[in-house]
Design an enzyme around this catalytic site. Structure first.
Site, PDB file in Angstrom:
ATOM      1  N   THR A 133       7.332   1.004   2.190  1.00 48.82           N
ATOM      2  CA  THR A 133       8.287   1.143   2.584  1.00 48.82           C
ATOM      3  C   THR A 133       9.117   1.399   3.786  1.00 48.82           C
ATOM      4  OG1 THR A 133       8.012   2.610   0.326  1.00 48.82           O
ATOM      5  CG2 THR A 133       9.169   3.649   1.667  1.00 48.82           C
ATOM      6  N   ASP A 146       0.694   3.082  -0.750  1.00 51.52           N
ATOM      7  CA  ASP A 146       0.526   2.777  -2.056  1.00 51.52           C
ATOM      8  C   ASP A 146      -1.363   1.996  -1.980  1.00 51.52           C
ATOM      9  OD1 ASP A 146       2.730   4.146  -2.694  1.00 51.52           O
ATOM     10  OD2 ASP A 146       3.592   1.980  -3.914  1.00 51.52           O
TER      11      ASP A 146
HETATM   12  N1  ASP Z   1       5.699   0.794  -2.706  1.00 50.34           N
HETATM   13  C1  ASP Z   1       5.385   1.203  -2.006  1.00 50.34           C
HETATM   14  C2  ASP Z   1       4.492   0.685  -0.415  1.00 50.34           C
HETATM   15  O1  ASP Z   1       2.853   0.071  -0.533  1.00 50.34           O
HETATM   16  C3  ASP Z   1       4.932   2.797  -1.063  1.00 50.34           C
HETATM   17  C4  ASP Z   1       5.551   3.498   0.375  1.00 50.34           C
HETATM   18  O2  ASP Z   1       5.156   2.425   0.939  1.00 50.34           O
HETATM   19  O3  ASP Z   1       5.332   4.739   0.512  1.00 50.34           O
HETATM   20  O4  ASP Z   1       4.704  -0.820  -0.430  1.00 50.34           O
END
Ligand code: ASP
Length: 333
Positions: A15, A89
């Site tokens: 993210t 994640d």
């Molecule tokens: N879906 C994202 C990831 O794990 C969530 C995040 O980075 O907070 O890459």
């Protein structure tokens, strides 16, 4: 005047590096672009950047853990510390895996990321990135996650909130420290060697089965046929439902040379398999391994690391119960 520390920033996506696209948030920013958003980092240390990956961490695999470990290994002598930006994640899995692939590092290897992209008005990205560099420039040995002003040991981290900034908790172990007004206050200093020991091999045939009430043995049989190890997340301090056929399934798999580890779905305080009748014979007659106070993320990564080296039952057990980066404290440590 002391020399300014040199830190290597290794970008893997997440993210923190994401931008909004038609198909939802997607990692697109480079490490240089991330760095340019927090110019104050240049007042803490000198930084070089490597764009190793740019992935949502849902797409991270054990092969990527090996890439990260090799990236640190090949540049280890050149830098005083390492910051790895990563999606939240699966960050706890990566932190655990790097704790086994890079053991006893006197230099900091800090993972960080964010719940909101760096380009959003309200974001945790900038403070997390700044804090990660502050920690990487300190005397903070080993692998840790720096997130929301807390420093969590790599083998103890778990993502416990999917949206708010306090995404990670340290399970069955205290935080290593906190950042207050940009100053690292350390509660615990990790032990380390004078030089790290790097490993490269992983056996990825490790499966995880979460029990639900009424479960039979079919799924466990299926997983054990296709894998070298099965981790069973059972209930409470641990055990298997007595009419499920799972006891015989585990016994057969163990006689075929597979590794079985019992752990618990309960987040805190861990397993204690000998306590109840439903677990007693598993422990005392079959001799399955149990996770005690380890996180499931650490159990997964540790088994991959162990089975990458040996299949000998006693050696698997010895390595499993030997603490690495404080991953298991009770009762072995
Ligand atoms: N879906 C994202 C990831 O794990 C969530 C995040 O980075 O907070 O890459």
């Amino acid at each position: 005047m002391s020399r300014m520390k040199r830190i290597l920033l290794i970008g893997t996506g997440g993210t923190i590096a994401s931008e909004m696209t038609e198909g939802g948030l997607t990692p697109e920013l480079t490490t240089e672009q991330l760095l340019s958003q927090v110019p104050a980092i240049s007042g803490i240390c000198g930084v070089d950047c490597v764009q190793l990956l740019n992935l949502d961490s849902t797409n991270i695999t054990p092969g990527h853990w090996q890439m990260m470990a090799r990236c640190v290994q090949t540049r280890y002598e050149e830098y005083d510390g390492f910051v790895i930006t990563h999606g939240t994640d699966t960050m706890a899995y990566t932190a655990a895996a790097l704790s086994y692939l890079i053991q006893g590092s006197p230099k900091p290897i800090v993972l960080t990321g964010a719940q909101k992209p760096i380009g959003f008005d309200s974001t945790d990205s900038k403070v997390n990135l700044m804090d990660a560099f502050r920690c990487a420039a300190e005397d903070l040995p080993g692998v840790s996650i720096v997130f929301n002003s807390r420093v969590i040991l790599g083998t103890r981290a778990k993502k416990t909130r999917s949206k708010s900034f306090q995404a990670f908790s340290s399970i069955n172990y205290p935080d290593l420290g906190v950042l207050r007004d940009g100053v690292l206050l350390r509660y615990i200093r990790q032990e380390c060697g004078t030089a790290p020991v790097f490993y490269d091999r992983l056996d990825t045939k490790v499966a995880l089965l979460k029990l639900v009430p009424g479960v039979g043995r079919g799924l466990a049989d299926y997983l054990l046929e296709r894998n070298d190890a099965l981790i069973i997340e059972s209930f409470g301090v641990g055990g298997l439902p007595e009419d499920s056929g799972l006891y015989n399934c585990v016994r057969d798999a163990m006689s075929a040379g597979k590794t079985v580890v019992l752990t618990t779905q309960v987040e805190n305080e861990g397993s204690d398999l000998g306590v109840y009748h439903v677990g007693h014979a598993l422990k005392n007659e079959l001799g399955v391994l149990e996770a005690y106070d380890m996180t499931t993320e650490a159990v997964v990564a540790k088994l991959m690391w162990i089975l990458g080296q040996t299949r000998r039952r006693e050696e698997v057990a010895r390595l499993f119960y030997t603490p690495v980066a404080q991953d298991i404290l009770w009762p072995a440590g």
